[in-house]
Design a protein around this motif. Structure first.
Motif, PDB file in Angstrom:
ATOM      1  N   GLU A  56      -3.338 -32.248 -86.762  1.00  0.00           N
ATOM      2  CA  GLU A  56      -3.617 -33.199 -85.680  1.00  0.00           C
ATOM      3  C   GLU A  56      -5.046 -33.089 -85.152  1.00  0.00           C
ATOM      4  O   GLU A  56      -5.506 -33.973 -84.437  1.00  0.00           O
ATOM      5  N   MET A  57      -5.745 -32.024 -85.481  1.00  0.00           N
ATOM      6  CA  MET A  57      -7.104 -31.809 -84.976  1.00  0.00           C
ATOM      7  C   MET A  57      -8.115 -32.623 -85.770  1.00  0.00           C
ATOM      8  O   MET A  57      -7.944 -32.843 -86.965  1.00  0.00           O
ATOM      9  N   ASN A  58      -9.196 -33.025 -85.087  1.00  0.00           N
ATOM     10  CA  ASN A  58     -10.276 -33.640 -85.844  1.00  0.00           C
ATOM     11  C   ASN A  58     -11.030 -32.529 -86.576  1.00  0.00           C
ATOM     12  O   ASN A  58     -10.913 -31.339 -86.245  1.00  0.00           O
ATOM     13  N   LEU A  59     -11.782 -32.891 -87.578  1.00  0.00           N
ATOM     14  CA  LEU A  59     -12.424 -31.919 -88.454  1.00  0.00           C
ATOM     15  C   LEU A  59     -13.400 -31.001 -87.715  1.00  0.00           C
ATOM     16  O   LEU A  59     -13.453 -29.800 -87.986  1.00  0.00           O
ATOM     17  N   LEU A  60     -14.153 -31.540 -86.770  1.00  0.00           N
ATOM     18  CA  LEU A  60     -15.099 -30.698 -86.034  1.00  0.00           C
ATOM     19  C   LEU A  60     -14.384 -29.619 -85.231  1.00  0.00           C
ATOM     20  O   LEU A  60     -14.791 -28.458 -85.238  1.00  0.00           O
ATOM     21  N   ASP A  61     -13.315 -29.992 -84.535  1.00  0.00           N
ATOM     22  CA  ASP A  61     -12.565 -29.011 -83.742  1.00  0.00           C
ATOM     23  C   ASP A  61     -11.900 -27.972 -84.646  1.00  0.00           C
ATOM     24  O   ASP A  61     -11.909 -26.779 -84.355  1.00  0.00           O
ATOM     25  N   LYS A  62     -11.310 -28.436 -85.743  1.00  0.00           N
ATOM     26  CA  LYS A  62     -10.650 -27.507 -86.669  1.00  0.00           C
ATOM     27  C   LYS A  62     -11.657 -26.511 -87.242  1.00  0.00           C
ATOM     28  O   LYS A  62     -11.373 -25.311 -87.328  1.00  0.00           O
ATOM     29  N   ASN A  63     -12.854 -26.981 -87.598  1.00  0.00           N
ATOM     30  CA  ASN A  63     -13.846 -26.089 -88.197  1.00  0.00           C
ATOM     31  C   ASN A  63     -14.434 -25.083 -87.217  1.00  0.00           C
ATOM     32  O   ASN A  63     -15.045 -24.108 -87.622  1.00  0.00           O
ATOM     33  N   LYS A  64     -14.225 -25.291 -85.927  1.00  0.00           N
ATOM     34  CA  LYS A  64     -14.668 -24.307 -84.940  1.00  0.00           C
ATOM     35  C   LYS A  64     -13.799 -23.049 -84.984  1.00  0.00           C
ATOM     36  O   LYS A  64     -14.239 -21.979 -84.593  1.00  0.00           O
ATOM     37  N   ILE A  65     -12.546 -23.197 -85.450  1.00  0.00           N
ATOM     38  CA  ILE A  65     -11.623 -22.060 -85.447  1.00  0.00           C
ATOM     39  C   ILE A  65     -11.050 -21.752 -86.826  1.00  0.00           C
ATOM     40  O   ILE A  65     -10.288 -20.804 -86.978  1.00  0.00           O
ATOM     41  N   SER A  66     -11.415 -22.528 -87.833  1.00  0.00           N
ATOM     42  CA  SER A  66     -10.863 -22.374 -89.172  1.00  0.00           C
ATOM     43  C   SER A  66     -11.259 -21.046 -89.816  1.00  0.00           C
ATOM     44  O   SER A  66     -12.418 -20.639 -89.765  1.00  0.00           O
ATOM     45  N   HIS A  67     -10.296 -20.392 -90.447  1.00  0.00           N
ATOM     46  CA  HIS A  67     -10.578 -19.141 -91.157  1.00  0.00           C
ATOM     47  C   HIS A  67     -11.561 -19.374 -92.294  1.00  0.00           C
ATOM     48  O   HIS A  67     -12.425 -18.538 -92.551  1.00  0.00           O
ATOM     49  N   ARG A  68     -11.476 -20.507 -92.958  1.00  0.00           N
ATOM     50  CA  ARG A  68     -12.416 -20.813 -94.044  1.00  0.00           C
ATOM     51  C   ARG A  68     -13.834 -20.993 -93.506  1.00  0.00           C
ATOM     52  O   ARG A  68     -14.792 -20.462 -94.055  1.00  0.00           O
ATOM     53  N   ALA A  69     -13.954 -21.760 -92.424  1.00  0.00           N
ATOM     54  CA  ALA A  69     -15.264 -21.997 -91.835  1.00  0.00           C
ATOM     55  C   ALA A  69     -15.899 -20.701 -91.337  1.00  0.00           C
ATOM     56  O   ALA A  69     -17.097 -20.482 -91.507  1.00  0.00           O
ATOM     57  N   MET A  70     -15.091 -19.834 -90.733  1.00  0.00           N
ATOM     58  CA  MET A  70     -15.625 -18.551 -90.246  1.00  0.00           C
ATOM     59  C   MET A  70     -16.171 -17.703 -91.393  1.00  0.00           C
ATOM     60  O   MET A  70     -17.245 -17.116 -91.284  1.00  0.00           O
ATOM     61  N   ALA A  71     -15.428 -17.625 -92.486  1.00  0.00           N
ATOM     62  CA  ALA A  71     -15.868 -16.826 -93.636  1.00  0.00           C
ATOM     63  C   ALA A  71     -17.136 -17.412 -94.245  1.00  0.00           C
ATOM     64  O   ALA A  71     -18.081 -16.678 -94.560  1.00  0.00           O
ATOM     65  N   VAL A  72     -17.189 -18.719 -94.399  1.00  0.00           N
ATOM     66  CA  VAL A  72     -18.371 -19.367 -94.968  1.00  0.00           C
ATOM     67  C   VAL A  72     -19.571 -19.169 -94.053  1.00  0.00           C
ATOM     68  O   VAL A  72     -20.683 -18.918 -94.512  1.00  0.00           O
ATOM     69  N   ASN A  73     -19.348 -19.248 -92.749  1.00  0.00           N
ATOM     70  CA  ASN A  73     -20.438 -19.055 -91.792  1.00  0.00           C
ATOM     71  C   ASN A  73     -21.013 -17.635 -91.891  1.00  0.00           C
ATOM     72  O   ASN A  73     -22.232 -17.441 -91.890  1.00  0.00           O
ATOM     73  N   LYS A  74     -20.144 -16.635 -91.975  1.00  0.00           N
ATOM     74  CA  LYS A  74     -20.607 -15.247 -92.105  1.00  0.00           C
ATOM     75  C   LYS A  74     -21.371 -15.047 -93.412  1.00  0.00           C
ATOM     76  O   LYS A  74     -22.412 -14.373 -93.440  1.00  0.00           O
TER      77      LYS A  74
END
Length: 109
Positions: A56-74
């Motif tokens: 139900e989340m928009n992509l920007l909000d989901k990517n703020k807390i996504s496990h995939r986004a966090m790993a890619v960011n690190k």
């Protein structure tokens, strides 16, 4: 108990040394699907502190807390630090700037 934790780990072997970059998100498995978008378990996973499923989340909000986004960011931050110190220009990725191809984070370094 319907609690869940999703993890993404990116491994990099560089100069014979293995490095790992982890992202994780905790939440609950819902008893019924909510939403129609997203990937895999997104309609039945609700992160702690949120009233919406990942679906139900928009992509920007989901990517703020996504496990995939966090790993890619690190991973991206590590490469930026490593190569900028050698004078190489690296484009840093922010969580909200991930390009998604088939729901998988993709980027060029």
């Amino acid at each position: 108990n319907r609690s869940a934790k999703f993890r993404t780990i990116i491994s990099l072997i560089i100069d014979g040394k293995e490095l790992q970059f982890e992202g994780s998100v905790e939440g609950d498995i819902l008893t019924k699907s909510k939403g129609v978008g997203g990937f895999g378990y997104d309609p039945i996973f609700q992160p702690i502190g949120y009233s919406k499923s990942f679906s139900e989340m928009n992509l920007l909000d989901k990517n703020k807390i996504s496990h995939r986004a966090m790993a890619v960011n690190k991973f991206s931050e590590y490469l930026a630090r490593r190569y900028e110190s050698e004078g190489t220009r690296i484009v840093k990725l922010a969580i909200g700037e991930l390009n998604l191809l088939n729901n998988c984070p993709t980027f060029i370094i």
